[in-house]
Scaffold this active site. Sequence first.
Site: not given
Ligand code: AMP
Ligand code: ZN
Length: 120
Positions: A100, A105, A107
Amino acid sequence: MSQTDPNCLFCKIVEGKIPSRKVYEDDDILAFHDIQPWAPMHFLLIPKQHVASLAQVGPEHAGVLGRMLALAPRLAAENGARPYPEGGHRVIINTGDDGGQEVHHLHLHVIGGPRPWRKG
Ligand code: AMP
Ligand code: ZN
């Protein structure tokens, strides 16, 4: 801070090219609120260095990953999570398409606060 990927959303956030609501920052780590929170508290913890996912992590990343994990409960407590054990929080690392992962990057999602949550 060394490697960045010019096409990476979170590298752009690290560089300040895309704005974020900062929760924490030091030389190696940044934390900022998720733009689409699942719960009253939902922030992301990232290494400033570009690492695509947990699948790319090697022994050289153990230090920064350990510090990120150790920071999670402290930052959660400072940002709306009630104390353990009644409170607490959830830490999630989505890895790859089946995991998912949407932003490539590495996180940690740190999610918490009073229920009900929007998701999870
Ligand atoms: P994942 O699906 O684990 O890759 O989660 C990516 C997360 O990044 C999602 O929960 C998004 O809501 C979040 N996200 C995407 N763009 C941004 C942004 N510009 N600032 C903060 N969160 C973001
Ligand atoms: Zn990066």
